[in-house]
Design a protein around this motif. Sequence first.
Motif, mmCIF file in Angstrom:
data_model
loop_
_atom_site.group_PDB
_atom_site.id
_atom_site.type_symbol
_atom_site.label_atom_id
_atom_site.label_comp_id
_atom_site.label_asym_id
_atom_site.label_seq_id
_atom_site.Cartn_x
_atom_site.Cartn_y
_atom_site.Cartn_z
ATOM 1 N N THR A 116 0.859 -1.174 0.000
ATOM 2 C CA THR A 116 0.000 0.000 0.000
ATOM 3 C C THR A 116 0.895 1.224 0.000
ATOM 4 O OG1 THR A 116 -1.929 1.040 1.068
ATOM 5 C CG2 THR A 116 -0.164 0.261 2.513
ATOM 6 N N TYR A 117 0.297 2.397 -0.116
ATOM 7 C CA TYR A 117 1.048 3.647 0.007
ATOM 8 C C TYR A 117 0.247 4.537 0.938
ATOM 9 C CZ TYR A 117 3.309 8.093 -1.164
ATOM 10 O OH TYR A 117 3.974 9.293 -1.101
ATOM 11 N N VAL A 118 0.760 4.746 2.131
ATOM 12 C CA VAL A 118 0.054 5.592 3.091
ATOM 13 C C VAL A 118 1.052 6.464 3.831
ATOM 14 C CG1 VAL A 118 -1.899 4.035 3.432
ATOM 15 C CG2 VAL A 118 0.105 3.778 4.857
ATOM 16 N N ASP A 119 0.636 7.691 4.130
ATOM 17 C CA ASP A 119 1.445 8.574 4.956
ATOM 18 C C ASP A 119 0.748 8.841 6.280
ATOM 19 O OD1 ASP A 119 -0.615 10.105 4.081
ATOM 20 O OD2 ASP A 119 0.605 11.602 3.058
ATOM 21 N N SER A 120 -0.148 7.935 6.653
ATOM 22 C CA SER A 120 -0.886 8.053 7.907
ATOM 23 C C SER A 120 -0.788 6.742 8.673
ATOM 24 C CB SER A 120 -2.360 8.382 7.627
ATOM 25 O OG SER A 120 -3.151 8.131 8.765
ATOM 26 N N SER A 121 -0.322 6.801 9.913
ATOM 27 C CA SER A 121 -0.223 5.582 10.716
ATOM 28 C C SER A 121 -1.598 4.985 10.972
ATOM 29 C CB SER A 121 0.477 5.881 12.045
ATOM 30 O OG SER A 121 -0.241 6.854 12.786
ATOM 31 N N ALA A 122 -2.655 5.826 10.982
ATOM 32 C CA ALA A 122 -4.006 5.315 11.209
ATOM 33 C C ALA A 122 -4.428 4.365 10.092
ATOM 34 C CB ALA A 122 -4.995 6.479 11.316
ATOM 35 N N LYS A 123 -4.045 4.668 8.854
ATOM 36 C CA LYS A 123 -4.380 3.781 7.739
ATOM 37 C C LYS A 123 -3.625 2.463 7.843
ATOM 38 C CE LYS A 123 -5.842 6.799 3.938
ATOM 39 N NZ LYS A 123 -5.595 7.131 2.512
ATOM 40 N N VAL A 124 -2.339 2.544 8.197
ATOM 41 C CA VAL A 124 -1.544 1.329 8.347
ATOM 42 C C VAL A 124 -2.150 0.434 9.419
ATOM 43 C CG1 VAL A 124 0.710 0.399 8.978
ATOM 44 C CG2 VAL A 124 0.571 2.448 7.578
ATOM 45 N N GLU A 125 -2.502 1.036 10.553
ATOM 46 C CA GLU A 125 -3.081 0.266 11.649
ATOM 47 C C GLU A 125 -4.387 -0.400 11.231
ATOM 48 O OE1 GLU A 125 -3.425 3.076 14.767
ATOM 49 O OE2 GLU A 125 -1.268 3.140 15.173
ATOM 50 N N PHE A 126 -5.234 0.342 10.522
ATOM 51 C CA PHE A 126 -6.507 -0.235 10.103
ATOM 52 C C PHE A 126 -6.285 -1.426 9.173
ATOM 53 C CE2 PHE A 126 -10.122 -0.878 7.391
ATOM 54 C CZ PHE A 126 -11.184 -0.822 8.266
ATOM 55 N N LEU A 127 -5.398 -1.276 8.200
ATOM 56 C CA LEU A 127 -5.141 -2.363 7.258
ATOM 57 C C LEU A 127 -4.609 -3.602 7.970
ATOM 58 C CD1 LEU A 127 -3.577 -0.933 3.968
ATOM 59 C CD2 LEU A 127 -5.569 -2.423 4.185
ATOM 60 N N GLU A 128 -3.648 -3.411 8.863
ATOM 61 C CA GLU A 128 -3.035 -4.563 9.518
ATOM 62 C C GLU A 128 -3.981 -5.206 10.524
ATOM 63 O OE1 GLU A 128 0.849 -3.306 10.860
ATOM 64 O OE2 GLU A 128 1.657 -3.678 8.850
#
Length: 240
Positions: free
Chosen positions: A92-104
């Motif tokens: 993925t490509y994200v610059d937000s830790s919130a998006k990373v957390e949601f995906l994982e």
Amino acid sequence: MDYIIDMQGYICPEFEFLPKEIAIVPLMRHSASSWVIAPPNHYHTYEPSVKKCIDFYSRKVHGIRWSEGSVAGDELCSEIKNLMLSANNIYTYVDSSAKVEFLEWSLGRNVINLCNYLCPSSSDLTREFGFKTTCIHHMLKSEAKVHREYQCALNNCRLYKKWVLKVTRDYNDSRDAPDSDTISRALARYLRENAQGDEDEDEDSSDDHGDDDHGECNVGVNNSYSQGAAPPAYDSLFPQ
């Protein structure tokens, strides 16, 4: 098989991420899927601070109204998790830790952030490749003469795929479909060869702008899912 996932949505005042559009593109095949998620609750049930957040992302970022969408969020996240069980790598490509957390949390596994491999942003890739496509939802908005360039998850996935394949072909000088290991090695080499130049640019930028780091993409891999945390319920992410 490797996949690229992109999400557009909302980051609420407590910095939880709520997806509105999700797209998935396989790196080794010519196919794609995207969904627009139905709202979990009525707009008027939320606090003013949450409404302000919803309005901002709907008007300025992805252009999807809160009321739009027909897919239940919890069911979609569960379906995507099952689809990704056989994936070797998920990018993925994200610059937000919130998006990373949601995906994982949702997938129950690590997700590789292309941002950490110096992948350009989707707007930069659009200019580099002279390429832009959209999902049907955003296409209809364009035909309705909505004069704004909104973020489309499907378009982003295809741009990131194009970049990953370009990096991989530069690495192995082959037009054949790459395998997962080749892609991983290609990205690692690209990072090694370009990291020093990127650091030099950061130092120059720091000299010019002090501590201003707006626009940097520096989100690490989050492993909170491995501690046994359950995926967040879709309708619980925004407090009412």
